[in-house]
Motif scaffolding. Sequence first.
Motif, PDB file in Angstrom:
ATOM      1  N   MET A   1       2.763  11.228   5.018  1.00  9.24           N
ATOM      2  CA  MET A   1       3.427  11.551   4.101  1.00  9.24           C
ATOM      3  C   MET A   1       2.826  12.636   3.145  1.00  9.24           C
ATOM      4  O   MET A   1       3.324  13.760   2.902  1.00  9.24           O
TER       5      MET A   1
ATOM      6  N   ILE B   1       2.832  10.223  -4.166  1.00  8.16           N
ATOM      7  CA  ILE B   1       2.859  11.325  -3.217  1.00  8.16           C
ATOM      8  C   ILE B   1       4.289  12.044  -3.611  1.00  8.16           C
ATOM      9  O   ILE B   1       4.383  13.508  -3.481  1.00  8.16           O
TER      10      ILE B   1
ATOM     11  N   ILE C   1      -2.267   2.763   4.552  1.00  9.86           N
ATOM     12  CA  ILE C   1      -2.909   4.074   4.421  1.00  9.86           C
ATOM     13  C   ILE C   1      -2.499   5.202   5.431  1.00  9.86           C
ATOM     14  O   ILE C   1      -2.497   6.355   5.138  1.00  9.86           O
TER      15      ILE C   1
ATOM     16  N   THR D   1       0.765  -1.222  -0.086  1.00  9.92           N
ATOM     17  CA  THR D   1      -0.032   0.015  -0.147  1.00  9.92           C
ATOM     18  C   THR D   1       0.995   1.285   0.080  1.00  9.92           C
ATOM     19  O   THR D   1       0.598   2.300  -0.883  1.00  9.92           O
TER      20      THR D   1
ATOM     21  N   ALA E   1       0.317   5.331   7.019  1.00 11.71           N
ATOM     22  CA  ALA E   1       1.810   5.820   6.495  1.00 11.71           C
ATOM     23  C   ALA E   1       1.604   6.867   5.340  1.00 11.71           C
ATOM     24  O   ALA E   1       2.472   7.982   5.375  1.00 11.71           O
ATOM     25  N   SER E   2       0.763   6.678   4.360  1.00  7.87           N
ATOM     26  CA  SER E   2       0.279   7.391   3.319  1.00  7.87           C
ATOM     27  C   SER E   2      -0.257   8.878   3.604  1.00  7.87           C
ATOM     28  O   SER E   2       0.446   9.893   3.075  1.00  7.87           O
ATOM     29  N   ILE E   3      -1.217   8.733   4.519  1.00  6.77           N
ATOM     30  CA  ILE E   3      -1.770  10.202   5.082  1.00  6.77           C
ATOM     31  C   ILE E   3      -0.572  11.090   5.533  1.00  6.77           C
ATOM     32  O   ILE E   3      -0.719  12.225   5.385  1.00  6.77           O
TER      33      ILE E   3
ATOM     34  N   ALA F   1       1.320   4.179  -2.965  1.00  4.36           N
ATOM     35  CA  ALA F   1       0.846   5.635  -2.525  1.00  4.36           C
ATOM     36  C   ALA F   1       2.100   6.663  -2.583  1.00  4.36           C
ATOM     37  O   ALA F   1       1.871   7.717  -2.834  1.00  4.36           O
ATOM     38  N   TYR F   2       3.418   6.311  -2.184  1.00  9.31           N
ATOM     39  CA  TYR F   2       4.456   6.980  -2.059  1.00  9.31           C
ATOM     40  C   TYR F   2       4.981   7.392  -3.530  1.00  9.31           C
ATOM     41  O   TYR F   2       5.288   8.471  -3.941  1.00  9.31           O
TER      42      TYR F   2
END
Lengths: 139, 142
Positions: free
Chosen positions: B24, A61, B18, A53, B20-22, A57-58
């Motif tokens: 960042m 981002i 999720i 995940t 960790a993504s929030i 996402a990274y």
Amino acid sequence: MKTILSALLAGTVFGVGLTLSGMVDPNKVVNFLDITGNWDPSLMFVLGGAVITTTIAYRFIFAQDKPLFDEDFHLPTLLKIDSKLLSGSIMFGIGWGLIGYCPGPAVASIGFRPEEPLIVVASMLVGMLLFRTIARLRA
Amino acid sequence: MENFTPYTSLAGGILIGISASILMLLNGRIAGISGIVSGIFNGSSLHEKLWRLAFVVGLIGGAFVYANYYPVNIEPREHMTTALLVAGGLIVGFGTAMGGGCTSGHGVCGMSRFSLRSITATMTFLISGIATVYLVKTFLGA
């Protein structure tokens, strides 16, 4: 204020995730590390799910110039694989195997079963302080 | 493999990802628990302390709320004395401070950035944890 609320949100999702995943159960952690005994591979699914995940996402981002509520991404600047990284990680693994708690689950478990986790977290803080003090004295 | 829980563990792992993504995406921060906790007591600015504290409040609160709806049943461990918990906690704290991270910072966030340092750290503490459990079982029978 926005960064504080987003940290609260991220922490809450993390706490729910850890509890749902079963990682807050130190027996499960020890059984995961016990590959020659009653091995429970569940925690590979926790780590796998989290890494897949986050990796996806990274990618999106880090394609942005900066995070939404800050001027820069705060990424580790250390790149060296040194003896500190290795000895620290070996030590962490020893403690993890001994008691079945790593920092996240130890802190999160305070929310529903505080006896053991409070002892672990308090000792963990002393351990961190001890390292910082020694590092400062030697610098 | 009697207690194998692939579905809930995978779902929990995705939530951790999720989170960790929030952190960042919004704040540009690594969701590493040892670093976040340690920074509350470190000589950093008030704002640094506050967002870290907010994360920890969420971490405990999230676990509290979830466990309220779906009680978590944990078998007590007879050999787990207070002395052992203290010793283990001290080693975990010292080790994560020295190695610059734990399961979340190195294991989740660092590996997701393909950081060679974090991949090395994660392999090291996994092997060390496996060896520790093996030695404890073999020589102490616990």
